[in-house]
Design an enzyme around this catalytic site. Structure first.
Site, PDB file in Angstrom:
ATOM      1  N   PHE A  11       0.857  -1.191   0.000  1.00 51.80           N
ATOM      2  CA  PHE A  11       0.000   0.000   0.000  1.00 51.80           C
ATOM      3  C   PHE A  11       0.887   1.232   0.000  1.00 51.80           C
ATOM      4  O   PHE A  11       1.656   1.454   0.926  1.00 51.80           O
ATOM      5  CB  PHE A  11      -0.956   0.051   1.201  1.00 51.80           C
ATOM      6  CG  PHE A  11      -1.836   1.274   1.133  1.00 51.80           C
ATOM      7  CD1 PHE A  11      -2.998   1.279   0.378  1.00 51.80           C
ATOM      8  CD2 PHE A  11      -1.468   2.460   1.767  1.00 51.80           C
ATOM      9  CE1 PHE A  11      -3.779   2.429   0.265  1.00 51.80           C
ATOM     10  CE2 PHE A  11      -2.246   3.609   1.656  1.00 51.80           C
ATOM     11  CZ  PHE A  11      -3.401   3.587   0.906  1.00 51.80           C
ATOM     12  N   ASP A  36       9.317   3.236   2.100  1.00 48.39           N
ATOM     13  CA  ASP A  36       8.117   3.998   2.425  1.00 48.39           C
ATOM     14  C   ASP A  36       7.886   3.925   3.936  1.00 48.39           C
ATOM     15  O   ASP A  36       7.387   2.930   4.450  1.00 48.39           O
ATOM     16  CB  ASP A  36       6.910   3.428   1.662  1.00 48.39           C
ATOM     17  CG  ASP A  36       5.621   4.201   1.935  1.00 48.39           C
ATOM     18  OD1 ASP A  36       5.581   4.968   2.921  1.00 48.39           O
ATOM     19  OD2 ASP A  36       4.647   4.028   1.166  1.00 48.39           O
ATOM     20  N   LYS A  69       2.367  11.311   7.022  1.00 48.33           N
ATOM     21  CA  LYS A  69       1.552  11.073   8.218  1.00 48.33           C
ATOM     22  C   LYS A  69       2.037  11.835   9.475  1.00 48.33           C
ATOM     23  O   LYS A  69       1.789  13.018   9.557  1.00 48.33           O
ATOM     24  CB  LYS A  69       1.426   9.570   8.466  1.00 48.33           C
ATOM     25  CG  LYS A  69       0.659   8.878   7.325  1.00 48.33           C
ATOM     26  CD  LYS A  69      -0.164   7.678   7.723  1.00 48.33           C
ATOM     27  CE  LYS A  69      -1.169   7.339   6.639  1.00 48.33           C
ATOM     28  NZ  LYS A  69      -0.854   6.140   5.871  1.00 48.33           N
TER      29      LYS A  69
HETATM   30  C1  LIG Z   1      -0.995   6.206   4.322  1.00 46.95           C
HETATM   31  C2  LIG Z   1       0.085   5.658   3.485  1.00 46.95           C
HETATM   32  C3  LIG Z   1       0.392   6.208   2.232  1.00 46.95           C
HETATM   33  C4  LIG Z   1      -0.431   7.306   1.604  1.00 46.95           C
HETATM   34  O1  LIG Z   1      -0.478   8.466   2.358  1.00 46.95           O
HETATM   35  P1  LIG Z   1      -1.649   9.542   2.080  1.00 46.95           P
HETATM   36  O2  LIG Z   1      -1.273  10.705   2.952  1.00 46.95           O
HETATM   37  O3  LIG Z   1      -2.927   8.903   2.486  1.00 46.95           O
HETATM   38  O4  LIG Z   1      -1.605   9.862   0.637  1.00 46.95           O
HETATM   39  C5  LIG Z   1       1.463   5.684   1.531  1.00 46.95           C
HETATM   40  N1  LIG Z   1       2.196   4.671   2.035  1.00 46.95           N
HETATM   41  C6  LIG Z   1       1.931   4.113   3.227  1.00 46.95           C
HETATM   42  C7  LIG Z   1       2.780   2.989   3.727  1.00 46.95           C
HETATM   43  C8  LIG Z   1       0.859   4.567   3.992  1.00 46.95           C
HETATM   44  O5  LIG Z   1       0.553   3.989   5.155  1.00 46.95           O
END
Ligand SMILES: *Cc1c(COP(=O)(O)O)cnc(C)c1O
Length: 401
Positions: free
Chosen positions: A143, A228, A257
């Site tokens: 994700f 990520d 985040k």
């Molecule tokens: C939440 C998340 C995203 C996307 O972030 P948004 O601010 O919702 O666009 C990308 N990668 C990971 C691992 C995430 O948990």
């Protein structure tokens, strides 16, 4: 402002809001620390932290103070001009990550897109990959966000279906499988994009040595490793970044985040100059990226994490919470897994779907969310105390009894 009941608000959202979410039936109208409250005054413990965007706790006083102070001075300039906050934030985040340079964006998905662009541009400019042939290796159950390019390499039909045509240039291999990665690498491979722990997939923790192995493969094959850390970063797993559990030095660090302190969307990519230096004026950007308000908030969000030893807290409280969850020993629970305060409870299919339990937990004052059908994620703000964990465990025990 008119006062509405929870029921009225849920009906209004259902009528006027697009149905791209399926929220638990609770309306939050107030919050502080790990606690949230609905319009009727019922209190709940937040065990999701807005998917780890509220690591510092709701409305951390220092972060709110920084927000208010900056709001009174300067909020947005665009990058058409310099401002007096972005250089300080860039310096701070570069020093924190040990990288030369920072590229600021707003949402996580934008930061992932930035990393993808970086790897591709680096591939053509530095590695010498033939035009439009660049390949990036990604993992099953990944994700990384919701843009059309990112969902192009998702394997989740709900996230992906009916959004084609899809962006090419991604090779999907099984997670935690170094051999598959090695096989997938070829002369056109420019990067590997990986979550150190797959949060949305249900808190999937890879074997020890997986990230280190990726680093080695990347180095040997002249490929960039992009990690990520949007969900796992900023102390959530018991280290500032989850890749630090394995002493890895990724080429690209993707953050979001909790960088915004639970207040604003702030994301960024960190890398050394030989990588992030591929951008020239006009080749990438964002109107709000590096805005002074976001920078002031993010700098304080980082200070709070460091000065309140939140990595250490996440490690300690996470071990305590996880031990407590394991001790519940319910026949409905198949596995408890995770790192720090990012914890997944996997249910046996015979127990019924996770939604049933997240709904029951909500009724008793704990807010958490199922991921997929059989997994419940517990990820409270890192300011949670032992007493509060005990309180939560008692309720969780009741629900699984
Ligand atoms: C939440 C998340 C995203 C996307 O972030 P948004 O601010 O919702 O666009 C990308 N990668 C990971 C691992 C995430 O948990």
């Amino acid at each position: 402002m008119a006062k509405y009941t929870s029921q009225e608000l849920m009906e209004m959202e259902h009528k006027y809001g697009a149905h791209n979410y399926h929220p638990l039936e609770v309306v939050i109208s107030k919050a502080e620390g790990i606690w949230v409250e609905d319009p009727e005054g019922r209190r709940y413990m937040d065990m999701l932290s807005a998917y780890s965007a509220v690591n510092q706790g709701h409305r951390h006083p220092r972060i709110i103070k920084a927000l208010k102070e900056q709001a009174d001075i300067l909020t947005l300039t665009s990058r058409a001009f310099f401002n007096d906050r972005w250089p300080l934030f860039a310096k701070k985040l570069a020093e924190l990550t040990g990288k030369d340079m920072i590229l600021p964006m707003n949402t996580g998905a934008e930061a992932v897109e930035t990393a993808i662009k970086t790897m591709r541009k680096w591939g053509y400019r530095v590695k010498g990959v033939e035009k439009d042939k660049a390949e990036i290796i990604v993992f099953e159950q990944n994700f990384h966000g919701r843009t059309t390019t990112i969902i192009s390499f998702s394997v989740d039909p709900v996230a992906k279906d009916d959004y084609g045509p899809y962006t090419p240039g991604f090779v999907v291999v099984p997670y935690d499988d170094l051999e598959a990665v090695e096989k997938a690498i070829n002369k056109n491979t420019v990067g590997i994009l990986v979550e150190p722990i797959q949060g949305e997939a249900g808190v999937v923790v890879p074997s020890d040595g997986f990230l280190k192995g990726l680093e080695k493969l990347a180095k040997e094959n002249n490929v960039l490793l992009a990690v990520d850390e949007i969900q796992t970063g900023f102390c959530r797993t018991g280290k500032l970044f989850a890749f630090q559990h394995e002493d890895v030095d990724p080429d690209i660090i993707i953050m979001g985040k909790a960088l915004g302190g639970g207040v604003m969307p702030v994301s960024a990519v960190a890398a050394n100059e030989d990588v992030l230096g591929v951008f020239e004026p006009g080749s990438h950007g964002s109107t709000f990226g590096g805005n002074p308000l976001a920078c002031a908030v993010a700098m304080t969000a980082i200070d709070v994490l460091l000065e309140e030893n939140m990595a250490e807290r996440a490690k300690e409280m996470g071990e305590y919470f996880m031990a407590g969850l394991k001790a519940i020993n319910s026949p409905k629970i198949k596995q408890v897994r995770g790192k720090g305060l990012l914890i997944g409870v996997v249910l046996h299919e015979s127990a019924g779907k996770a939604r049933k339990y997240t709904t029951a937990l909500k009724e008793k004052g704990i807010l958490c969310k199922e991921t997929h059908d059989w997994i419940i994620r517990f990820a409270p703000p890192l300011v949670i105390t032992k007493e509060e964990i005990d309180q939560a465990l008692e309720i969780i025990r009741e629900v699984f009894a």
